[in-house]
Design an enzyme around this catalytic site. Structure first.
Site, mmCIF file in Angstrom:
data_model
loop_
_atom_site.group_PDB
_atom_site.id
_atom_site.type_symbol
_atom_site.label_atom_id
_atom_site.label_comp_id
_atom_site.label_asym_id
_atom_site.label_seq_id
_atom_site.Cartn_x
_atom_site.Cartn_y
_atom_site.Cartn_z
ATOM 1 N N ARG A 130 15.038 17.965 2.078
ATOM 2 C CA ARG A 130 15.058 17.413 3.619
ATOM 3 C C ARG A 130 15.671 18.559 4.398
ATOM 4 N NH1 ARG A 130 14.065 12.052 1.914
ATOM 5 N NH2 ARG A 130 14.058 10.765 3.557
ATOM 6 N N LYS A 157 4.913 9.336 -0.282
ATOM 7 C CA LYS A 157 5.330 10.161 -1.565
ATOM 8 C C LYS A 157 5.719 9.303 -2.845
ATOM 9 C CE LYS A 157 8.931 11.478 1.483
ATOM 10 N NZ LYS A 157 8.546 10.518 2.629
ATOM 11 N N ARG A 183 13.583 -2.925 1.871
ATOM 12 C CA ARG A 183 14.586 -2.077 2.102
ATOM 13 C C ARG A 183 15.159 -2.408 3.515
ATOM 14 N NH1 ARG A 183 12.344 3.858 0.917
ATOM 15 N NH2 ARG A 183 13.511 4.285 2.970
ATOM 16 N N ARG A 185 14.473 8.265 11.417
ATOM 17 C CA ARG A 185 13.917 8.677 10.019
ATOM 18 C C ARG A 185 12.884 9.948 10.427
ATOM 19 N NH1 ARG A 185 12.860 3.549 6.530
ATOM 20 N NH2 ARG A 185 11.479 4.944 5.282
ATOM 21 N N ARG A 216 6.146 -2.758 4.177
ATOM 22 C CA ARG A 216 6.364 -2.452 2.449
ATOM 23 C C ARG A 216 7.162 -3.294 2.029
ATOM 24 N NH1 ARG A 216 8.383 3.465 1.946
ATOM 25 N NH2 ARG A 216 10.134 2.755 3.338
HETATM 26 P P1 AP5 Z 1 5.523 5.126 0.418
HETATM 27 O O1 AP5 Z 1 4.988 5.666 -0.736
HETATM 28 O O2 AP5 Z 1 6.715 4.196 0.186
HETATM 29 O O3 AP5 Z 1 6.053 6.321 1.236
HETATM 30 P P2 AP5 Z 1 7.196 7.159 1.291
HETATM 31 O O4 AP5 Z 1 6.783 8.531 1.849
HETATM 32 O O5 AP5 Z 1 7.826 7.232 -0.241
HETATM 33 O O6 AP5 Z 1 8.064 6.671 2.198
HETATM 34 P P3 AP5 Z 1 9.760 6.559 2.337
HETATM 35 O O7 AP5 Z 1 10.027 5.475 3.535
HETATM 36 O O8 AP5 Z 1 10.370 6.271 1.036
HETATM 37 O O9 AP5 Z 1 10.212 7.838 2.893
HETATM 38 P P4 AP5 Z 1 11.712 8.311 3.220
HETATM 39 O O10 AP5 Z 1 11.453 9.825 3.033
HETATM 40 O O11 AP5 Z 1 11.839 7.762 4.466
HETATM 41 O O12 AP5 Z 1 12.582 7.372 2.255
HETATM 42 P P5 AP5 Z 1 13.797 7.781 1.213
HETATM 43 O O13 AP5 Z 1 13.632 6.814 0.214
HETATM 44 O O14 AP5 Z 1 13.403 9.289 0.758
HETATM 45 O O15 AP5 Z 1 4.333 4.262 1.331
HETATM 46 C C1 AP5 Z 1 4.805 3.618 2.417
HETATM 47 C C2 AP5 Z 1 3.940 2.226 2.572
HETATM 48 O O16 AP5 Z 1 2.563 2.680 2.807
HETATM 49 C C3 AP5 Z 1 3.987 1.440 1.105
HETATM 50 O O17 AP5 Z 1 3.867 0.252 1.611
HETATM 51 C C4 AP5 Z 1 2.543 1.922 0.502
HETATM 52 O O18 AP5 Z 1 1.971 0.762 -0.111
HETATM 53 C C5 AP5 Z 1 1.762 2.348 1.969
HETATM 54 N N1 AP5 Z 1 0.808 3.436 1.476
HETATM 55 C C6 AP5 Z 1 1.136 4.453 0.653
HETATM 56 N N2 AP5 Z 1 0.021 5.594 0.845
HETATM 57 C C7 AP5 Z 1 -0.923 4.893 1.618
HETATM 58 C C8 AP5 Z 1 -2.128 5.212 1.662
HETATM 59 N N3 AP5 Z 1 -2.744 6.418 1.485
HETATM 60 N N4 AP5 Z 1 -3.078 4.315 2.553
HETATM 61 C C9 AP5 Z 1 -2.321 3.090 3.069
HETATM 62 N N5 AP5 Z 1 -1.361 2.932 2.505
HETATM 63 C C10 AP5 Z 1 -0.407 3.521 1.920
HETATM 64 O O19 AP5 Z 1 14.875 8.025 1.903
HETATM 65 C C11 AP5 Z 1 15.830 7.205 2.491
HETATM 66 C C12 AP5 Z 1 17.054 7.585 3.156
HETATM 67 O O20 AP5 Z 1 17.891 8.092 2.268
HETATM 68 C C13 AP5 Z 1 16.972 8.545 4.078
HETATM 69 O O21 AP5 Z 1 16.713 7.969 5.541
HETATM 70 C C14 AP5 Z 1 18.170 9.269 4.140
HETATM 71 O O22 AP5 Z 1 19.230 8.623 4.892
HETATM 72 C C15 AP5 Z 1 18.747 8.996 2.454
HETATM 73 N N6 AP5 Z 1 18.005 10.154 1.843
HETATM 74 C C16 AP5 Z 1 17.244 10.344 1.014
HETATM 75 N N7 AP5 Z 1 16.969 11.750 0.325
HETATM 76 C C17 AP5 Z 1 17.745 12.315 1.127
HETATM 77 C C18 AP5 Z 1 17.877 13.827 0.949
HETATM 78 N N8 AP5 Z 1 17.332 14.801 0.039
HETATM 79 N N9 AP5 Z 1 18.773 14.264 2.054
HETATM 80 C C19 AP5 Z 1 19.403 13.604 2.830
HETATM 81 N N10 AP5 Z 1 19.361 12.184 2.795
HETATM 82 C C20 AP5 Z 1 18.318 11.777 2.201
#
Ligand code: AP5
Length: 221
Positions: A89, A15, A162, A173, A128
């Site tokens: 979420r 994402k 992270r 997660r 990552r």
């Molecule tokens: P990346 O693009 O970083 O993946 P992502 O889907 O953004 O993964 P996240 O870990 O950021 O998602 P998340 O939803 O757990 O975290 P968030 O920060 O929202 O890609 C991952 C890796 O793969 C990278 O190294 C990239 O280079 C590689 N890659 C990407 N695409 C690829 C491809 N096609 N092929 C190969 N490699 C690829 O949330 C973190 C925490 O915050 C949550 O756990 C929660 O505690 C809190 N939080 C955030 N939002 C909310 C909400 N709305 N409600 C409640 N709690 C929340």
């Protein structure tokens, strides 16, 4: 006309990677609740202090906190549309977003679900990193900078990881995604807004598929 989209998918689905590419290529603005919460933590704000332990366990922060953050950032958004990354979420967040957008005369045009193989995601996440200066995403083996140790986008030399990118937290997660986030999809399917994209393809191919979705007339037009 602004194009507002939601990127949905489990942790590591890509994402953030795709949101950054859409910012660069289309002038849209990434609204990542994860990034907002991490900034609050780093700045040591009252919200940041409240969410630290929850995030480190891989659990979800309260709906009220994240919806308030999204509302604030939506008012500052000056681009050609918003990319909601990691927000939504839960069903209450979906309902809150409907109201936030309606109050501003806007609506969701597409919900793009990145369809991925969860087993491959642990490898993606634990390798990552991101540029400490501009946030561009990288991976130790899957997507490293063209010049070793130098960010492709801004030339920055420092990279960060992270604290929640360890295997145990990633598993929590993913469970949170399966239990609380995936069940939102029927809400948007009923509105005809869900587009599925294969998130296991190389990054550029995923981007091209997303472009083809965005180049189509939105269901809401
Ligand atoms: P990346 O693009 O970083 O993946 P992502 O889907 O953004 O993964 P996240 O870990 O950021 O998602 P998340 O939803 O757990 O975290 P968030 O920060 O929202 O890609 C991952 C890796 O793969 C990278 O190294 C990239 O280079 C590689 N890659 C990407 N695409 C690829 C491809 N096609 N092929 C190969 N490699 C690829 O949330 C973190 C925490 O915050 C949550 O756990 C929660 O505690 C809190 N939080 C955030 N939002 C909310 C909400 N709305 N409600 C409640 N709690 C929340």
């Amino acid at each position: 006309m602004k194009l507002d989209i939601i990127l949905l998918g489990p942790p590591g689905a890509g994402k953030g990677t795709q949101a950054k590419r859409l910012e660069e290529r289309r002038g849209m603005v990434q609204l990542s609740t994860g990034d907002m919460l991490r900034s609050a933590r780093e700045a040591g704000t009252p919200v940041g202090l409240r969410v630290r332990a929850v995030m480190d366990r891989g659990e979800l922060v309260s709906d009220a906190i994240v919806s308030a953050l999204i509302g604030e950032h939506l008012d500052q958004e000056q681009g050609s549309g918003a990319i909601f990354d990691g927000y939504l979420r839960t069903q209450p967040q979906a309902e809150a977003l409907e109201i936030l957008l309606e109050e501003r005369g806007r609506n969701i045009d597409h919900v793009i679900e990145l369809v991925v193989d969860e087993d491959a995601l642990v490898t993606r996440i634990t390798g990552r990193s991101s540029c400490a200066k501009c946030g561009a995403p990288y991976h130790d083996t899957l997507h490293s900078p063209k010049v070793d140790g130098t960010c492709d986008v801004c030339g920055g030399k420092e990279f960060k990881r992270r604290p929640d990118d360890n295997e145990q937290t990633v598993r929590t997660r993913m469970a949170e995604y399966r239990e609380k986030t995936a069940p939102i999809l029927p809400f948007y399917e009923a509105k005809g807004l869900v587009r599925r994209v294969d998130g296991m393809l190389p990054v550029q191919e995923v981007s091209a598929l997303i472009d083809s979705v965005l180049d189509r007339a939105p269901a809401s037009s």
